[in-house]
Design an enzyme around this catalytic site. Structure first.
Site, PDB file in Angstrom:
ATOM      1  CD  GLU A  87      -3.043   1.025   2.177  1.00  0.00           C
ATOM      2  OE1 GLU A  87      -2.974   0.168   3.067  1.00  0.00           O
ATOM      3  OE2 GLU A  87      -3.972   1.847   2.086  1.00  0.00           O
ATOM      4  CE  LYS A 266      -6.127  -0.823   5.408  1.00  0.00           C
ATOM      5  NZ  LYS A 266      -5.178   0.077   4.746  1.00  0.00           N
ATOM      6  CG  ASP A 282       0.543 -17.188  11.649  1.00  0.00           C
ATOM      7  OD1 ASP A 282      -0.228 -16.481  10.985  1.00  0.00           O
ATOM      8  OD2 ASP A 282       0.255 -18.332  12.046  1.00  0.00           O
ATOM      9  CG  HIS A 379      -3.589   7.099   0.500  1.00  0.00           C
ATOM     10  ND1 HIS A 379      -2.709   6.071   0.737  1.00  0.00           N
ATOM     11  CD2 HIS A 379      -4.586   6.585  -0.247  1.00  0.00           C
ATOM     12  CE1 HIS A 379      -3.165   4.973   0.160  1.00  0.00           C
ATOM     13  NE2 HIS A 379      -4.300   5.264  -0.450  1.00  0.00           N
TER      14      HIS A 379
HETATM   15  P1  HMG Z   1       4.143  15.437   4.285  1.00  0.00           P
HETATM   16  O1  HMG Z   1       3.832  16.472   5.320  1.00  0.00           O
HETATM   17  O2  HMG Z   1       3.893  15.786   2.860  1.00  0.00           O
HETATM   18  O3  HMG Z   1       5.637  14.925   4.470  1.00  0.00           O
HETATM   19  O4  HMG Z   1       3.336  14.126   4.661  1.00  0.00           O
HETATM   20  P2  HMG Z   1       6.986  15.758   4.207  1.00  0.00           P
HETATM   21  O5  HMG Z   1       7.203  15.866   2.742  1.00  0.00           O
HETATM   22  O6  HMG Z   1       7.003  16.982   5.039  1.00  0.00           O
HETATM   23  O7  HMG Z   1       8.079  14.734   4.797  1.00  0.00           O
HETATM   24  C1  HMG Z   1       8.187  14.506   6.201  1.00  0.00           C
HETATM   25  C2  HMG Z   1       8.726  13.105   6.426  1.00  0.00           C
HETATM   26  O8  HMG Z   1       7.759  12.131   6.009  1.00  0.00           O
HETATM   27  C3  HMG Z   1       9.982  12.787   5.613  1.00  0.00           C
HETATM   28  O9  HMG Z   1      11.103  13.246   6.325  1.00  0.00           O
HETATM   29  C4  HMG Z   1       9.927  11.295   5.552  1.00  0.00           C
HETATM   30  O10 HMG Z   1      10.362  10.719   6.763  1.00  0.00           O
HETATM   31  C5  HMG Z   1       8.430  11.058   5.381  1.00  0.00           C
HETATM   32  P3  HMG Z   1      12.481  13.552   5.535  1.00  0.00           P
HETATM   33  O11 HMG Z   1      12.985  12.259   5.017  1.00  0.00           O
HETATM   34  O12 HMG Z   1      12.123  14.489   4.412  1.00  0.00           O
HETATM   35  O13 HMG Z   1      13.357  14.135   6.585  1.00  0.00           O
HETATM   36  N1  HMG Z   1       8.051  11.021   3.962  1.00  0.00           N
HETATM   37  C6  HMG Z   1       8.337  10.015   3.128  1.00  0.00           C
HETATM   38  N2  HMG Z   1       8.968   8.867   3.320  1.00  0.00           N
HETATM   39  C7  HMG Z   1       9.062   8.019   2.271  1.00  0.00           C
HETATM   40  N3  HMG Z   1       8.572   8.303   1.051  1.00  0.00           N
HETATM   41  C8  HMG Z   1       7.936   9.463   0.807  1.00  0.00           C
HETATM   42  C9  HMG Z   1       7.794  10.369   1.868  1.00  0.00           C
HETATM   43  N4  HMG Z   1       7.193  11.573   1.987  1.00  0.00           N
HETATM   44  C10 HMG Z   1       7.380  11.964   3.270  1.00  0.00           C
HETATM   45  N5  HMG Z   1       7.472   9.707  -0.415  1.00  0.00           N
HETATM   46  C11 HMG Z   1       2.726  11.847   4.501  1.00  0.00           C
HETATM   47  C12 HMG Z   1       3.213  13.083   3.759  1.00  0.00           C
HETATM   48  C13 HMG Z   1       2.345  10.783   3.486  1.00  0.00           C
HETATM   49  C14 HMG Z   1       3.840  11.340   5.387  1.00  0.00           C
HETATM   50  C15 HMG Z   1       1.483  12.251   5.396  1.00  0.00           C
HETATM   51  O14 HMG Z   1       0.516  12.820   4.564  1.00  0.00           O
HETATM   52  C16 HMG Z   1       0.879  11.095   6.126  1.00  0.00           C
HETATM   53  O15 HMG Z   1       1.397  10.637   7.121  1.00  0.00           O
HETATM   54  N6  HMG Z   1      -0.308  10.605   5.687  1.00  0.00           N
HETATM   55  C17 HMG Z   1      -0.964   9.438   6.235  1.00  0.00           C
HETATM   56  C18 HMG Z   1      -0.906   8.356   5.215  1.00  0.00           C
HETATM   57  C19 HMG Z   1      -1.452   7.025   5.694  1.00  0.00           C
HETATM   58  O16 HMG Z   1      -1.774   6.806   6.822  1.00  0.00           O
HETATM   59  N7  HMG Z   1      -1.511   6.092   4.758  1.00  0.00           N
HETATM   60  C20 HMG Z   1      -1.997   4.761   4.973  1.00  0.00           C
HETATM   61  C21 HMG Z   1      -3.029   4.450   3.947  1.00  0.00           C
HETATM   62  S1  HMG Z   1      -4.582   5.135   4.448  1.00  0.00           S
HETATM   63  C22 HMG Z   1      -5.164   3.864   5.460  1.00  0.00           C
HETATM   64  O17 HMG Z   1      -5.148   2.745   5.072  1.00  0.00           O
HETATM   65  C23 HMG Z   1      -5.389   4.050   6.929  1.00  0.00           C
HETATM   66  C24 HMG Z   1      -6.484   4.916   7.471  1.00  0.00           C
HETATM   67  O18 HMG Z   1      -7.754   4.616   6.951  1.00  0.00           O
HETATM   68  C25 HMG Z   1      -6.439   4.628   8.958  1.00  0.00           C
HETATM   69  C26 HMG Z   1      -7.422   5.417   9.764  1.00  0.00           C
HETATM   70  O19 HMG Z   1      -8.494   5.785   9.230  1.00  0.00           O
HETATM   71  O20 HMG Z   1      -7.117   5.630  10.967  1.00  0.00           O
HETATM   72  C27 HMG Z   1      -6.188   6.330   7.185  1.00  0.00           C
END
Ligand code: HMG
Length: 426
Positions: A87, A266, A282, A379
């Site tokens: 994901e 989740k 597992d 996301h």
């Molecule tokens: P952002 O503010 O755009 O991040 O957030 P940034 O560009 O400021 O970067 C900050 C740090 O994030 C980076 O530090 C990295 O550590 C990391 P740096 O290396 O620059 O010092 N980071 C990355 N690491 C790897 N690849 C990348 C990357 N971009 C930033 N491309 C972020 C962006 C996606 C982190 C934020 O929007 C976020 O945390 N979103 C949540 C996403 C999520 O939870 N996804 C799971 C899928 S959704 C789901 O299934 C679960 C859910 O339904 C659960 C629930 O409802 O509770 C949501």
């Protein structure tokens, strides 16, 4: 001897590097064994000679991305954590969460216990009370018989520790608690339970329906906590306070509403499963046990709680984590061996602490996104590359399609296809 761990922030901008640069940096920072370095560089997976013997009717292997949460601080120790997930945005979110939480001191964990439970269910028992008494009177000899069925675990310092009996409608159920040391314990428990079945039938005059390990591992509970300075949640202090309050509300909602609780959990399992799979454990067992635990008072609830204490946002998660560092496919899969090397060869308890912490970290990142910008922004930004590939973009087109897609209001497959069509016409 334990390897010396590097200082924090070795990995800033890690995701912007090439795959080989990431492997090189990981190798330098975590002093990986040459084998692990080669396995990663050559992306070696299960050879047919092993895969063909692990399951039945084997046709081939099935790959998933093997990624890295570069740095997370747990119980004062810094780790890089391998994550296997399909994901987008899960690894980015975990990395982001770990960064913020590490600045406030990281995670602290408690392993409450590490025993596995198994059960023998008996039926057609003529007198439940007499049968219970008979079993309890023979407790020592039943435990000895269980241990005799799996002497190697006794030699390693483990073994059957305790038993109890409960009647539930027509069933008389014996619960056996076993110290399984570094293993997950399914085979150990199942050997023991099958070995005591005949004696239990004789003692109770009943019939043994089955003897099997329980995945509801309530004697393998782990707690992870973190304390985040609210001021670190945003540069603007009013916004930071508001974000903390909304995170607490999100946590409360997951306690009250099962529809929300399932999604909340989740999000936690986005992190937990990814580490559990990477370490050859597992994940079905871990999921089953944790979801049962989430329903322990009769209602399915969120596994984590977030509260405000003074200037801090405090998160806590407790769940059963019967994690192993040996057994199953752990010694067979080269990528799993590499995962253990990346983690500096943790013992089962330490690995359970890491898994629980990543779960809480993942939950923090998801909730923070949900109550601020919304989940789609981060996301979908990262999902754009998957959509570009699904639309049929080639290696050289993917980044361009993803970049244009991020600027669109409706970031979906249809839009990705339209963008691809357009750039191919240019
Ligand atoms: P952002 O503010 O755009 O991040 O957030 P940034 O560009 O400021 O970067 C900050 C740090 O994030 C980076 O530090 C990295 O550590 C990391 P740096 O290396 O620059 O010092 N980071 C990355 N690491 C790897 N690849 C990348 C990357 N971009 C930033 N491309 C972020 C962006 C996606 C982190 C934020 O929007 C976020 O945390 N979103 C949540 C996403 C999520 O939870 N996804 C799971 C899928 S959704 C789901 O299934 C679960 C859910 O339904 C659960 C629930 O409802 O509770 C949501």
């Amino acid at each position: 001897m334990k390897k010396e761990r590097p200082a924090m922030s070795h990995f800033s901008g890690y995701y912007k590097k090439t795959r080989q640069e990431r492997i090189n940096l990981l190798q330098q920072a975590r002093h990986l064994a040459p084998d692990s370095f080669n396995i990663l560089s050559q992306d070696q997976n299960l050879p047919e000679t092993i895969a063909g013997k692990m399951t039945e009717n084997h046709l081939g292997t099935f790959a998933l991305p093997f990624s890295l949460l570069p740095e997370i601080l747990i119980d004062g120790q810094e780790y890089s954590v391998p994550m296997v997930t399909e994901e987008p945005s899960v690894v980015a979110a975990a990395s982001f969460g770990a960064k913020i939480i590490s600045k406030s001191g990281g995670f602290t964990t408690t392993i409450h216990n590490r025993l596995m439970i198994g059960q023998v269910a008996l039926y057609d028992v003529p007198d439940m009370e007499e049968a219970t008494k008979a079993i309890l009177q023979q407790k020592r000899s039943i435990l000895d018989k269980a241990n005799a069925a799996h002497p190697s675990i006794v030699k390693r310092g483990g073994g059957a520790r305790q038993l109890s009996v409960e009647s539930k409608e027509e069933f008389l159920i014996l619960y056996l608690e076993v110290d399984v040391q570094e293993a997950m314990g399914a085979n150990i428990l199942n050997n023991m339970l099958e070995a005591i079945k005949d004696d239990l039938e004789a003692l109770t005059q009943g019939q043994a329906l089955m003897g099997i390990l329980s995945n509801y591992a309530t004697q393998s509970l782990v707690t992870a906590c973190c304390r985040i300075r609210i001021s670190s949640l945003a540069t603007n202090s009013a916004l930071a306070q508001k974000t903390a309050k909304k995170l607490v509300l999100a946590s409360k909602l997951a306690q009250l509403d099962p529809y929300r609780a399932a999604t909340h959990n989740k999000g936690i399992f986005n992190g937990i499963d990814a580490v559990v799979i990477a370490t050859g454990n597992d994940w079905r067992a871990i999921e089953a046990g944790a979801h049962a635990y989430a329903s322990r008072d009769g209602q399915y609830r969120g596994l984590s709680i977030w509260e405000i204490e003074g200037d801090d946002l405090v998160g806590q998660i407790t769940l059963p984590l019967p994690i192993a560092s040996v057994g199953g496919s752990i010694g067979l899969n080269p990528k799993v061996q590499t995962a253990f090397d990346i983690l500096d060869q943790p013992k089962a308890r330490q690995l359970a602490s890491i898994v629980a912490s990543v779960g809480l970290c993942q939950n923090f990142a998801a909730l923070r996104a949900l109550v601020t910008s919304g989940i789609q922004q981060g996301h979908m930004k990262l999902h754009a590359k998957s959509l570009a590939m699904l639309a049929g973009a080639t290696e050289t087109e993917i980044d361009k399609v993803a970049q244009l897609l991020r600027q669109e209001k409706h970031s979906n497959l249809e839009t990705a296809q339209a963008i691809l069509k357009k750039i191919r016409q240019e």
